[in-house]
Design a protein around this motif. Structure first.
Motif, PDB file in Angstrom:
ATOM      1  N   CYS A 223       0.811  -1.225   0.000  1.00  0.00           N
ATOM      2  CA  CYS A 223       0.000   0.000   0.000  1.00  0.00           C
ATOM      3  C   CYS A 223       0.843   1.274   0.000  1.00  0.00           C
ATOM      4  CB  CYS A 223      -0.962  -0.002   1.186  1.00  0.00           C
ATOM      5  SG  CYS A 223      -0.165   0.090   2.794  1.00  0.00           S
ATOM      6  N   ASP A 224       2.155   1.142  -0.049  1.00  0.00           N
ATOM      7  CA  ASP A 224       3.069   2.291  -0.058  1.00  0.00           C
ATOM      8  C   ASP A 224       2.887   3.193   1.158  1.00  0.00           C
ATOM      9  OD1 ASP A 224       4.848   2.003  -2.079  1.00  0.00           O
ATOM     10  OD2 ASP A 224       3.728   3.179  -3.542  1.00  0.00           O
ATOM     11  N   GLU A 225       2.581   2.610   2.303  1.00  0.00           N
ATOM     12  CA  GLU A 225       2.435   3.373   3.535  1.00  0.00           C
ATOM     13  C   GLU A 225       3.280   2.743   4.624  1.00  0.00           C
ATOM     14  OE1 GLU A 225      -1.544   4.074   4.845  1.00  0.00           O
ATOM     15  OE2 GLU A 225      -2.247   4.598   2.845  1.00  0.00           O
ATOM     16  N   GLU A 226       3.528   3.531   5.663  1.00  0.00           N
ATOM     17  CA  GLU A 226       4.217   2.999   6.827  1.00  0.00           C
ATOM     18  C   GLU A 226       3.204   2.354   7.763  1.00  0.00           C
ATOM     19  OE1 GLU A 226       6.226   6.348   8.558  1.00  0.00           O
ATOM     20  OE2 GLU A 226       7.996   6.027   7.321  1.00  0.00           O
ATOM     21  N   HIS A 227       3.561   1.196   8.312  1.00  0.00           N
ATOM     22  CA  HIS A 227       2.729   0.538   9.311  1.00  0.00           C
ATOM     23  C   HIS A 227       3.478   0.555  10.626  1.00  0.00           C
ATOM     24  CE1 HIS A 227      -0.345  -0.970   6.558  1.00  0.00           C
ATOM     25  NE2 HIS A 227       0.643  -1.206   5.707  1.00  0.00           N
ATOM     26  N   HIS A 228       2.800   0.946  11.678  1.00  0.00           N
ATOM     27  CA  HIS A 228       3.378   0.990  13.017  1.00  0.00           C
ATOM     28  C   HIS A 228       2.960  -0.282  13.733  1.00  0.00           C
ATOM     29  CE1 HIS A 228       3.191   5.094  11.545  1.00  0.00           C
ATOM     30  NE2 HIS A 228       4.318   5.262  12.211  1.00  0.00           N
ATOM     31  N   VAL A 229       3.949  -1.145  14.003  1.00  0.00           N
ATOM     32  CA  VAL A 229       3.681  -2.478  14.528  1.00  0.00           C
ATOM     33  C   VAL A 229       4.296  -2.580  15.921  1.00  0.00           C
ATOM     34  CG1 VAL A 229       3.907  -4.945  14.075  1.00  0.00           C
ATOM     35  CG2 VAL A 229       3.824  -3.340  12.152  1.00  0.00           C
TER      36      VAL A 229
END
Length: 134
Positions: free
Chosen positions: A62-68
């Motif tokens: 999705c070309d986004e950053e995910h905060h995990v």
């Protein structure tokens, strides 16, 4: 008109009931994931007490950053070991990007802590370039 909506729902990934599971990880891939799990534990041990909540990951889908968060990242890696891929997970609600660091940052931080500990160790070996797992 039927009381049941016939429109397809969201895609939650492949349906493995039909038996078309992904191939198991190779020995090298498994070793890499196990190394990642060990590194993640070092990162969490060092960074969680400073207020860091987890890892930020650039998602190629999705070309986004995910905060995990730490626990979810660990669960993802364990699922990758067990099933050959990770499932989709709901991102945290309105995460504060300042609470998450990249894998590279965490690795550099761990390397810095290790180097400082070596430097401060009275009889420690004078080596350089050690990694967090060393």
């Amino acid at each position: 008109m039927s009381t049941w909506d016939e429109t397809p729902g969201p895609d939650f990934g492949p349906d493995y009931e039909s038996g078309d599971r992904p191939p198991p990880l190779s020995i090298d891939e498994r070793a890499g994931v196990l190394d990642d799990l060990a590194e993640l534990e070092v990162f969490r041990t060092l960074l969680e007490p400073t207020g860091v909540k987890g890892i930020v990951v650039d998602c190629p889908d999705c070309d986004e950053e995910h905060h995990v968060d730490w626990a979810l990242m660990q669960a993802n890696l364990r699922q990758l070991l067990d099933e050959g891929q990770t499932g989709r997970h709901e991102p945290p609600f309105d995460p504060d990007p300042d609470d998450y660091v990249s894998w590279d940052y965490a690795s550099g931080y761990a390397d810095g802590v290790s180097a400082a500990a070596e430097r401060d160790e009275p009889s420690g070996p004078a080596s350089s370039g050690r990694h967090a797992l060393d």
